[in-house]
Design a protein around this motif. Structure first.
Motif: not given
Length: 67
Positions: A46, A48-49, A51-53, A55, A58, A60-61
């Motif tokens: 997806s 979000p997976i 290009y996730a920022p 956090r 995690r 990086c994406g």
């Protein structure tokens, strides 16, 4: 250089280079099994997976492993 028309799994497999699959999965915050399915083009990640920022838990994406 990898062709842009290759499936996402092939590109991710290429650009993760010598990094172990479990290490990349841990950086992205997904399971190694899910990353394996993406790499074999059985699943499409997806947005979000990809290009996730960063956090907690995690860093990086998955898109960080693409040019």
């Amino acid at each position: 250089m990898v062709a842009a028309d290759l499936p996402i799994g092939d590109r991710i497999r290429h650009y993760r280079g010598g990094r172990r699959q479990d290490a990349v999965a841990g950086l992205v915050g997904i399971t190694p099994d899910y990353l394996s399915q993406i790499g074999r083009n059985l699943k499409v990640p997806s947005l979000p997976i990809l290009y996730a920022p960063p956090r907690r838990g995690r860093r990086c994406g998955l898109g960080a492993f693409l040019p």
